[in-house]
Scaffold this motif. Structure first.
Motif, PDB file in Angstrom:
ATOM      1  N   ASP A   1       0.808  -1.230   0.000  1.00 21.55           N
ATOM      2  CA  ASP A   1       0.000   0.000   0.000  1.00 21.55           C
ATOM      3  C   ASP A   1       0.841   1.280   0.000  1.00 21.55           C
ATOM      4  O   ASP A   1       0.420   2.303   0.549  1.00 21.55           O
ATOM      5  CB  ASP A   1      -0.947   0.054   1.217  1.00 21.55           C
ATOM      6  CG  ASP A   1      -1.859  -1.137   1.260  1.00 21.55           C
ATOM      7  OD1 ASP A   1      -2.204  -1.637   0.178  1.00 21.55           O
ATOM      8  OD2 ASP A   1      -2.188  -1.581   2.377  1.00 21.55           O
ATOM      9  N   SER A   2       2.051   1.212  -0.540  1.00 17.77           N
ATOM     10  CA  SER A   2       2.861   2.433  -0.650  1.00 17.77           C
ATOM     11  C   SER A   2       3.624   2.403  -1.973  1.00 17.77           C
ATOM     12  O   SER A   2       4.015   1.348  -2.449  1.00 17.77           O
ATOM     13  CB  SER A   2       3.852   2.496   0.512  1.00 17.77           C
ATOM     14  OG  SER A   2       4.887   3.394   0.184  1.00 17.77           O
ATOM     15  N   ASP A   3       3.810   3.592  -2.562  1.00 15.30           N
ATOM     16  CA  ASP A   3       4.608   3.682  -3.794  1.00 15.30           C
ATOM     17  C   ASP A   3       6.032   4.133  -3.488  1.00 15.30           C
ATOM     18  O   ASP A   3       6.851   4.282  -4.384  1.00 15.30           O
ATOM     19  CB  ASP A   3       3.972   4.689  -4.758  1.00 15.30           C
ATOM     20  CG  ASP A   3       2.812   4.049  -5.487  1.00 15.30           C
ATOM     21  OD1 ASP A   3       2.743   2.796  -5.493  1.00 15.30           O
ATOM     22  OD2 ASP A   3       1.974   4.796  -6.025  1.00 15.30           O
ATOM     23  N   ASP A   4       6.300   4.361  -2.205  1.00 18.54           N
ATOM     24  CA  ASP A   4       7.600   4.919  -1.845  1.00 18.54           C
ATOM     25  C   ASP A   4       8.643   3.812  -1.625  1.00 18.54           C
ATOM     26  O   ASP A   4       9.229   3.695  -0.548  1.00 18.54           O
ATOM     27  CB  ASP A   4       7.440   5.789  -0.582  1.00 18.54           C
ATOM     28  CG  ASP A   4       8.729   6.553  -0.294  1.00 18.54           C
ATOM     29  OD1 ASP A   4       9.501   6.775  -1.239  1.00 18.54           O
ATOM     30  OD2 ASP A   4       8.950   6.898   0.886  1.00 18.54           O
ATOM     31  N   TRP A   5       8.839   3.015  -2.629  1.00 15.71           N
ATOM     32  CA  TRP A   5       9.888   1.992  -2.582  1.00 15.71           C
ATOM     33  C   TRP A   5      10.320   1.725  -4.017  1.00 15.71           C
ATOM     34  O   TRP A   5       9.614   2.049  -4.959  1.00 15.71           O
ATOM     35  CB  TRP A   5       9.383   0.704  -1.899  1.00 15.71           C
ATOM     36  CG  TRP A   5       8.224   0.039  -2.571  1.00 15.71           C
ATOM     37  CD1 TRP A   5       6.894   0.345  -2.406  1.00 15.71           C
ATOM     38  CD2 TRP A   5       8.270  -1.034  -3.520  1.00 15.71           C
ATOM     39  NE1 TRP A   5       6.110  -0.460  -3.187  1.00 15.71           N
ATOM     40  CE2 TRP A   5       6.931  -1.325  -3.880  1.00 15.71           C
ATOM     41  CE3 TRP A   5       9.297  -1.780  -4.099  1.00 15.71           C
ATOM     42  CZ2 TRP A   5       6.595  -2.319  -4.796  1.00 15.71           C
ATOM     43  CZ3 TRP A   5       8.965  -2.783  -5.017  1.00 15.71           C
ATOM     44  CH2 TRP A   5       7.632  -3.042  -5.343  1.00 15.71           C
ATOM     45  N   GLY A   6      11.531   1.166  -4.149  1.00 16.37           N
ATOM     46  CA  GLY A   6      12.046   0.942  -5.507  1.00 16.37           C
ATOM     47  C   GLY A   6      12.290   2.263  -6.208  1.00 16.37           C
ATOM     48  O   GLY A   6      12.000   2.409  -7.400  1.00 16.37           O
TER      49      GLY A   6
END
Ligand SMILES: Cc1cc2nc3c(=O)[nH]c(=O)nc-3n(C[C@H](O)[C@H](O)[C@H](O)COP(=O)(O)OP(=O)(O)OC[C@H]3O[C@@H](n4cnc5c(N)ncnc54)[C@H](O)[C@@H]3O)c2cc1C
Length: 400
Positions: A242-247
């Protein structure tokens, strides 16, 4: 005015799988509608590899002439160590490879593949492609099937093939499962060949896969060799559901900072604009009900490490067509035979893709040593590890 309409035969999704399926259904003499949610049929600006098990089918569907206008025939599939820069193994894709499998290994721009399939569909008077058709739900009615769009429009049809990708709405008829996050992310794109050529330090006619701990880079030419396609993939330590703050691009630079110079150089050309988190799903035991079945990523989404997701969708399309030829309007039978053949094979590719991912991304130094040793002992003519994938033609022997 009623928003219930009759359509003969429906394919949900106008991706590689959906368009090829329409060609396969039309081959049986049926009229077929492709319902695509997007305003136009389009693909991302990246490449795709197609092995002989796929080019055999494109040839059967009469699409290879169009594809040959832009496709590149690579000389070798090469595995390189991304850290040391050393070549680990190569597979020769030349004449004896082509003769062995009867069809070539090609690489091309996804948009070129999509346009070739679309052209074949538009040239076929049995196929209608409708865009702006967001399908919300698919139902089996026993003697018919039904497709309901998000705007309430309802199509009552002979049968439905759900080729609507990894987030398939059609799949919900069979199972409420979720995509499985691999914690890996990809960045990909093409650049003009002349911007890349001077410094690459490798043979740019090859398909090159640089492998390293928790990362890899794939490179090959597309569009008559005018563009160079690159895909960088790495595992993020910061994965959060539930987060886009990775990769993130910063993580990309950290991961590839430890690689050899050619890899570090190549990665500077990668666009940081868009990232693709990598998901697959677990294989399932049933994907057909009455007059509805699944195909391609909707049925068996897999990690891309074996470059087979699109190839398997094409195999599905060809074998499904064989079943429709054989069993006429007995859709239940046709779909049952189709899945009996296709589920074990596609599940095996799904599982092997995960396994191959673990092998190429190995972190443990002993595992890396053993892997590299095994790879270095393989000759470029040795195809024993790919025979099961490339030589089998969509299980045609059983039906037609
Ligand atoms: C980085 C990467 C590299 C890859 N490399 C390769 C490779 O080299 N070789 C290979 O064979 N495969 C490769 N693959 C896998 C391949 O891209 C997929 O397996 C293939 O695109 C699946 O095709 P499909 O038609 O089943 O699904 P998709 O391509 O996902 O198409 C589904 C279509 O359905 C439409 N749709 C979705 N939902 C709805 C709805 N509700 N209503 C109407 N329409 C809908 C979508 O808009 C889309 O057009 C790769 C994948 C990735 C991520």
């Amino acid at each position: 005015m009623s928003n219930v309409k009759d359509l003969p035969f429906v394919v949900v999704g106008g991706g590689i799988g959906g368009l090829a399926t329409a060609l396969g259904v039309a081959e049986t003499g049926r009229s077929v509608y492709v319902l695509e949610q997007a305003p136009e049929i389009n693909e991302v600006g990246a490449g795709i590899q197609l092995a002989p098990n796929a080019t055999a089918i494109l040839s059967r569907f009469g699409v290879m002439d169009e594809i040959n206008k832009t496709a590149v025939y690579p000389e070798r599939l090469v595995l390189m160590d991304a850290i040391t820069g050393k070549e680990l193994s190569a597979l020769d894709l030349g004449e004896s490879f082509k003769q062995k499998y009867g069809h070539p290994y090609i690489v091309l721009h996804r948009a070129d593949l999509q346009q070739a399939l679309l052209k074949a569909c538009l040239d076929n008077d049995k196929i209608t492609v409708l865009t702006n058709q967001a399908v919300e739900r698919v139902e089996d009615l026993g003697d018919k099937a039904q497709v309901v769009l998000a705007d309430g429009t309802t199509y009552v049809t002979e049968a439905v093939i759900g080729a609507d990708g990894i987030h398939s709405k059609t799949r919900k008829l069979f199972i409420e499962d979720q995509p499985v996050a691999s914690h890996y992310v990809a960045y990909r794109g093409t650049i003009p060949m002349n911007e890349m050529a001077a410094q690459a330090g490798t043979n740019m006619d090859d398909v090159i896969m640089w492998i390293g701990p928790n990362l890899h880079l794939v490179q090959y030419p597309v569009r008559r060799g005018e563009l160079y396609n690159q895909v960088v993939v790495f595992k993020s330590d910061r994965y959060k559901e539930d987060s886009d703050d990775w990769g993130t691009p910063e993580e990309l630079d950290q991961h590839f900072g430890k690689c050899c110079k050619p890899v570090q150089h190549a990665v500077t050309f990668i666009s940081r604009q868009r990232r693709w988190p990598m998901y697959d799903r677990n294989p399932i035991e049933n994907w057909s009900k009455g007059r509805v079945t699944l195909l391609g990523d909707a049925a068996h989404p897999m990690l891309q490490y074996m470059a087979q997701g699109g190839c398997q969708a094409l195999e599905d399309a060809a074998y499904l067509s064989d079943c429709l030829h054989e069993y006429g309007n007995n859709y239940e039978k046709a779909f049952s035979v189709y899945q009996t053949e296709r589920i074990p094979r596609s599940a095996s590719v799904q599982r092997n893709a995960r396994l191959w991912g673990e092998i190429i991304h190995a972190v443990d130094p002993i595992a890396i040593l053993l892997r590299n040793n095994l790879m270095e002992n393989r000759t470029p003519q040795d195809t024993s590890h790919v025979d099961w994938l490339y030589s089998r033609r969509y299980g045609a022997a059983k039906v037609r």
